[in-house]
Design an enzyme around this catalytic site. Sequence first.
Site, PDB file in Angstrom:
ATOM      1  N   GLY A 110      14.933  -3.646-118.782  1.00 43.05           N
ATOM      2  CA  GLY A 110      15.498  -4.062-120.008  1.00 43.05           C
ATOM      3  C   GLY A 110      17.180  -3.409-119.828  1.00 43.05           C
ATOM      4  CE  LYS A 130      16.460  -1.501-127.155  1.00 39.44           C
ATOM      5  NZ  LYS A 130      17.187  -0.966-126.209  1.00 39.44           N
ATOM      6  CE1 TYR A 137      17.763  10.091-122.510  1.00 39.58           C
ATOM      7  CE2 TYR A 137      18.148   7.773-121.937  1.00 39.58           C
ATOM      8  CZ  TYR A 137      17.474   8.816-122.570  1.00 39.58           C
ATOM      9  OH  TYR A 137      16.372   8.188-123.531  1.00 39.58           O
ATOM     10  CG  ASN A 144      21.287  -1.700-129.456  1.00 40.54           C
ATOM     11  OD1 ASN A 144      22.197  -2.500-129.941  1.00 40.54           O
ATOM     12  ND2 ASN A 144      21.820  -0.706-128.590  1.00 40.54           N
ATOM     13  CB  SER A 165      19.900   8.008-132.433  1.00 37.19           C
ATOM     14  OG  SER A 165      19.701   7.279-131.187  1.00 37.19           O
ATOM     15  CG  ASP A 194      21.539  -0.807-124.825  1.00 34.07           C
ATOM     16  OD1 ASP A 194      21.917   0.053-125.421  1.00 34.07           O
ATOM     17  OD2 ASP A 194      20.408  -1.465-124.930  1.00 34.07           O
ATOM     18  N   GLY A 244      23.691   8.848-117.214  1.00 36.50           N
ATOM     19  CA  GLY A 244      23.292   7.936-118.169  1.00 36.50           C
ATOM     20  C   GLY A 244      23.765   8.479-119.677  1.00 36.50           C
TER      21      GLY A 244
HETATM   22  P1  NAP Z   1      12.089  -0.905-117.492  1.00 36.04           P
HETATM   23  O1  NAP Z   1      12.274  -2.068-118.247  1.00 36.04           O
HETATM   24  O2  NAP Z   1      10.931  -0.364-117.181  1.00 36.04           O
HETATM   25  O3  NAP Z   1      12.772  -1.436-115.713  1.00 36.04           O
HETATM   26  C1  NAP Z   1      12.168  -0.390-114.588  1.00 36.04           C
HETATM   27  C2  NAP Z   1      12.990  -0.937-113.489  1.00 36.04           C
HETATM   28  O4  NAP Z   1      12.621  -0.149-112.399  1.00 36.04           O
HETATM   29  C3  NAP Z   1      12.216  -2.274-112.784  1.00 36.04           C
HETATM   30  O5  NAP Z   1      13.103  -3.063-112.270  1.00 36.04           O
HETATM   31  C4  NAP Z   1      11.230  -1.794-111.819  1.00 36.04           C
HETATM   32  O6  NAP Z   1      11.236  -2.747-110.827  1.00 36.04           O
HETATM   33  C5  NAP Z   1      12.036  -0.621-111.276  1.00 36.04           C
HETATM   34  N1  NAP Z   1      11.246   0.565-110.853  1.00 36.04           N
HETATM   35  C6  NAP Z   1      10.251   1.185-111.490  1.00 36.04           C
HETATM   36  N2  NAP Z   1       9.646   2.036-110.612  1.00 36.04           N
HETATM   37  C7  NAP Z   1      10.093   1.580-109.159  1.00 36.04           C
HETATM   38  C8  NAP Z   1       9.916   2.255-108.053  1.00 36.04           C
HETATM   39  N3  NAP Z   1       8.797   3.307-107.877  1.00 36.04           N
HETATM   40  N4  NAP Z   1      10.253   1.684-107.124  1.00 36.04           N
HETATM   41  C9  NAP Z   1      11.272   0.550-107.218  1.00 36.04           C
HETATM   42  N5  NAP Z   1      11.603   0.210-108.447  1.00 36.04           N
HETATM   43  C10 NAP Z   1      11.079   0.686-109.501  1.00 36.04           C
HETATM   44  O7  NAP Z   1      13.295   0.277-117.586  1.00 36.04           O
HETATM   45  P2  NAP Z   1      14.352   0.285-118.410  1.00 36.04           P
HETATM   46  O8  NAP Z   1      14.091   0.268-119.876  1.00 36.04           O
HETATM   47  O9  NAP Z   1      15.435  -0.720-117.750  1.00 36.04           O
HETATM   48  O10 NAP Z   1      14.910   1.783-118.463  1.00 36.04           O
HETATM   49  C11 NAP Z   1      15.414   2.113-116.950  1.00 36.04           C
HETATM   50  C12 NAP Z   1      16.040   3.586-116.875  1.00 36.04           C
HETATM   51  O11 NAP Z   1      17.219   3.386-117.589  1.00 36.04           O
HETATM   52  C13 NAP Z   1      15.153   4.768-117.414  1.00 36.04           C
HETATM   53  O12 NAP Z   1      15.513   5.950-116.863  1.00 36.04           O
HETATM   54  C14 NAP Z   1      16.083   4.780-119.004  1.00 36.04           C
HETATM   55  O13 NAP Z   1      15.634   6.085-119.536  1.00 36.04           O
HETATM   56  C15 NAP Z   1      17.371   4.359-118.527  1.00 36.04           C
HETATM   57  N6  NAP Z   1      18.187   3.906-119.863  1.00 36.04           N
HETATM   58  C16 NAP Z   1      19.143   4.573-120.184  1.00 36.04           C
HETATM   59  C17 NAP Z   1      19.863   3.963-121.126  1.00 36.04           C
HETATM   60  C18 NAP Z   1      21.122   4.672-121.533  1.00 36.04           C
HETATM   61  O14 NAP Z   1      21.945   4.321-122.379  1.00 36.04           O
HETATM   62  N7  NAP Z   1      21.688   5.476-120.705  1.00 36.04           N
HETATM   63  C19 NAP Z   1      19.463   2.840-121.856  1.00 36.04           C
HETATM   64  C20 NAP Z   1      18.240   2.274-121.491  1.00 36.04           C
HETATM   65  C21 NAP Z   1      17.634   2.552-120.517  1.00 36.04           C
HETATM   66  P3  NAP Z   1       9.990  -3.811-110.796  1.00 36.04           P
HETATM   67  O15 NAP Z   1      10.627  -4.999-111.596  1.00 36.04           O
HETATM   68  O16 NAP Z   1       9.514  -4.178-109.412  1.00 36.04           O
HETATM   69  O17 NAP Z   1       8.872  -3.120-111.650  1.00 36.04           O
END
Ligand code: NAP
Length: 294
Positions: free
Chosen positions: A137, A74, A234, A95, A25, A110, A255
């Site tokens: 999240g 957050k 991303y 956020n 950021s 978001d 992303g």
């Molecule tokens: P999070 O809260 O940790 O959630 C992760 C999710 O992935 C959970 O639903 C989890 O399932 C699932 N998961 C993890 N490992 C898995 C596997 N091996 N098989 C199946 N499901 C699996 O993560 P988050 O903060 O939402 O972030 C997720 C992704 O989004 C990351 O890559 C992050 O960098 C990206 N992101 C991008 C932005 C953007 O602005 N582009 C913003 C936020 C996040 P369970 O519930 O079963 O554990």
Amino acid sequence: MTCKGIDGETRVVGVIGWPVRHSLSPPMHNAAFEVLGLNWVYVPFAVAPDQVAATVQAVRALDLVGLNVTIPHKLAVLPLLDEVSAEARALGAVNTIINDEGTLRGRNTDGEGFLRSLREIGGDVSGRRVALIGAGGSARAVALAAAKAHVEQLTIINRTLEKAEVVAEMVRAAQPGAPVEVLGLEAKEAERAVREAQVVIDSTAVGMYPHHETAPVIPVEWLHREQTVCDLTYNPRETVLLSAAKAVGARTLDGTGMLVHQGALALEYWTGKKAPVEVMREALLAGLAKRSAG
Ligand code: NAP
């Protein structure tokens, strides 16, 4: 790196997280402030969990323009603010903090950031069938934004079914009557839900660097050319999922778009000006490239 332009009138805004050193950021917002001709500076603040309340108080004391808030703060900032938008309250996540002459307002950009990035490539969720993989999240923000944008059907598919149910409940509470259903990743109906979806969104961290060669959570054979396939990851920009989606002729979205637009929206709240999205994107991509090279 120079601080030549900083003088007695410089205003400060920043991001709090723990850790925060990987945040992209600062370059994104500082590039925007420069082209907007604002004498503002955006800085990272590493804030330990027991210092969040003092930090929010400092926004008033130091008359900061506002803050972005990232993991793990957050939720913690929410009760410390004067006003929180209905969306941020439903998500349980702020956020962006806006300092409006001492009144601190909390928002979450978001979900709308994701929708803007989707519209930018000609995509949309309104009136569409959407399959959302994951229930973390980022999925919460996207699910609520999709429901508010009046999806035809939102199917949340997650490895842990209970977590998908929690997200669906949050969506139904915030948007009564929203057409949302949940499925376990192993459910037989998951394949149908993905194949029938016009928009498929992977919100899991699977495929993220350094595990970028890991197979996607859903079989890529379920994807087809009539779909828009989005991956919120991303780094890398082109995940295994997106590369497979491209190969079958689907429209794809990585992303970085969501990251740019959640920031652009925050900047618009702080400045009241239209965000220079392309400048922000360029700075973000340069920051990502630098990170990959390092
Ligand atoms: P999070 O809260 O940790 O959630 C992760 C999710 O992935 C959970 O639903 C989890 O399932 C699932 N998961 C993890 N490992 C898995 C596997 N091996 N098989 C199946 N499901 C699996 O993560 P988050 O903060 O939402 O972030 C997720 C992704 O989004 C990351 O890559 C992050 O960098 C990206 N992101 C991008 C932005 C953007 O602005 N582009 C913003 C936020 C996040 P369970 O519930 O079963 O554990």
